[in-house]
Design an enzyme around this catalytic site. Sequence first.
Site, PDB file in Angstrom:
ATOM      1  CB  SER A 140      88.724  80.241 -56.389  1.00  0.00           C
ATOM      2  OG  SER A 140      88.921  80.915 -55.179  1.00  0.00           O
TER       3      SER A 140
HETATM    4  N1  SAH Z   1      92.225  80.661 -52.197  1.00  0.00           N
HETATM    5  C1  SAH Z   1      91.251  79.862 -51.275  1.00  0.00           C
HETATM    6  C2  SAH Z   1      89.937  80.646 -51.432  1.00  0.00           C
HETATM    7  C3  SAH Z   1      89.145  80.850 -50.074  1.00  0.00           C
HETATM    8  S1  SAH Z   1      87.836  82.013 -50.168  1.00  0.00           S
HETATM    9  C4  SAH Z   1      91.091  78.306 -51.980  1.00  0.00           C
HETATM   10  O1  SAH Z   1      91.695  77.916 -52.538  1.00  0.00           O
HETATM   11  O2  SAH Z   1      90.101  78.005 -51.165  1.00  0.00           O
HETATM   12  C5  SAH Z   1      88.368  83.626 -49.459  1.00  0.00           C
HETATM   13  C6  SAH Z   1      89.236  83.428 -48.201  1.00  0.00           C
HETATM   14  O3  SAH Z   1      89.583  84.895 -47.955  1.00  0.00           O
HETATM   15  C7  SAH Z   1      88.382  83.287 -47.051  1.00  0.00           C
HETATM   16  O4  SAH Z   1      88.649  82.183 -46.369  1.00  0.00           O
HETATM   17  C8  SAH Z   1      88.168  84.375 -46.221  1.00  0.00           C
HETATM   18  O5  SAH Z   1      88.064  84.005 -44.544  1.00  0.00           O
HETATM   19  C9  SAH Z   1      89.506  84.895 -46.464  1.00  0.00           C
HETATM   20  N2  SAH Z   1      89.533  86.535 -46.121  1.00  0.00           N
HETATM   21  C10 SAH Z   1      88.679  87.327 -46.453  1.00  0.00           C
HETATM   22  N3  SAH Z   1      89.214  88.598 -46.050  1.00  0.00           N
HETATM   23  C11 SAH Z   1      90.517  88.430 -45.431  1.00  0.00           C
HETATM   24  C12 SAH Z   1      91.502  88.925 -44.805  1.00  0.00           C
HETATM   25  N4  SAH Z   1      91.368  90.296 -44.793  1.00  0.00           N
HETATM   26  N5  SAH Z   1      92.669  88.384 -44.559  1.00  0.00           N
HETATM   27  C13 SAH Z   1      92.943  87.091 -44.798  1.00  0.00           C
HETATM   28  N6  SAH Z   1      91.997  86.343 -45.191  1.00  0.00           N
HETATM   29  C14 SAH Z   1      90.765  86.931 -45.657  1.00  0.00           C
END
Ligand code: SAH
Length: 298
Positions: A140
């Site tokens: 993000s």
């Molecule tokens: N906080 C992260 C952002 C990652 S993007 C950072 O700092 O990099 C969002 C993430 O949410 C992705 O890796 C995706 O796989 C995850 N995601 C989506 N749906 C999900 C779910 N139901 N349970 C766990 N993770 C999920």
Amino acid sequence: MSHTENKPPKVSKFPLRLNQLAAAPKVIKAPAVVLKPVPVRPVAAPSAAIAAARSVLRPQALLQHSVDHAAHSKSPSGVGLDSADVRARMVERLRAGGIQHPMVLNAMASVQRHRFVDSALVIQAYEDTSLPIGHGQTISKPSVVARMIELLMGAAQARASSSLGKVLEIGTGCGYQAAVLACMAKQVVSVERLKALHDKARELLVQELGASMRLVYGDGMRGHAPNAPYDSIIAAAGGDALPDAWLAQLALGGRLVAPVEMGSSRQALVVVDHTERGFERHVFETVQFVPLKSGMVC
Ligand code: SAH
């Protein structure tokens, strides 16, 4: 019997043997050349464009420049990203963009975002941009991470606490936001549904950076009941509604911040407070997050 035994020995021209070299080559006498002096004209200083073109034609000069640059840079990667100054400049931009909470700004200043992105992208690590982290997911934007955590801190202040308390993060991704949260929380539990990202984040956060947090490989739409209730819940992926499990696992006095689809594929940040009167919901600005998906991928 060897196949080569009766064959005549091969005569190879190269390499030349010493006795061949001893036969001195004929020396040809060339007539002496008399060089006439050429008048020297004063040369004007080259324009910037010509100087640039010349430097391209002198790769050793460029190489020397790179060596000098690397020698003076603080990081082995040659981009100086280990320096706190780079993050301080990012924090100044966050402040100018409206982030005010000192603890949020401190946490953003202390976590090395470049450690969480691919080496080919480190040069962009402190720009306010989301970047690919593989498997179709993104890290993000710093401004969005700071904004969401500042919203969570609003509830902490209402509880007269300077900590986010026990935090549940849905979507560990590369682990950057979990690292920022860890600077301000008593405990962080972070859930990721993609095994490859979960494993990579564990290796970096726990093994390399020595963070103490609970990283769970699972479907975050179910929250994580074993550690519930949570004072703060933050989602890094957006669905069309808030899963019931998140509300059920939100402590009284706690706050949840998540992107939620608002129709026509637009997402907005939604804040839910668990109060004595029940759940109070507020909708904030438009955002763009990767989709919240159910199930796990190994
Ligand atoms: N906080 C992260 C952002 C990652 S993007 C950072 O700092 O990099 C969002 C993430 O949410 C992705 O890796 C995706 O796989 C995850 N995601 C989506 N749906 C999900 C779910 N139901 N349970 C766990 N993770 C999920």
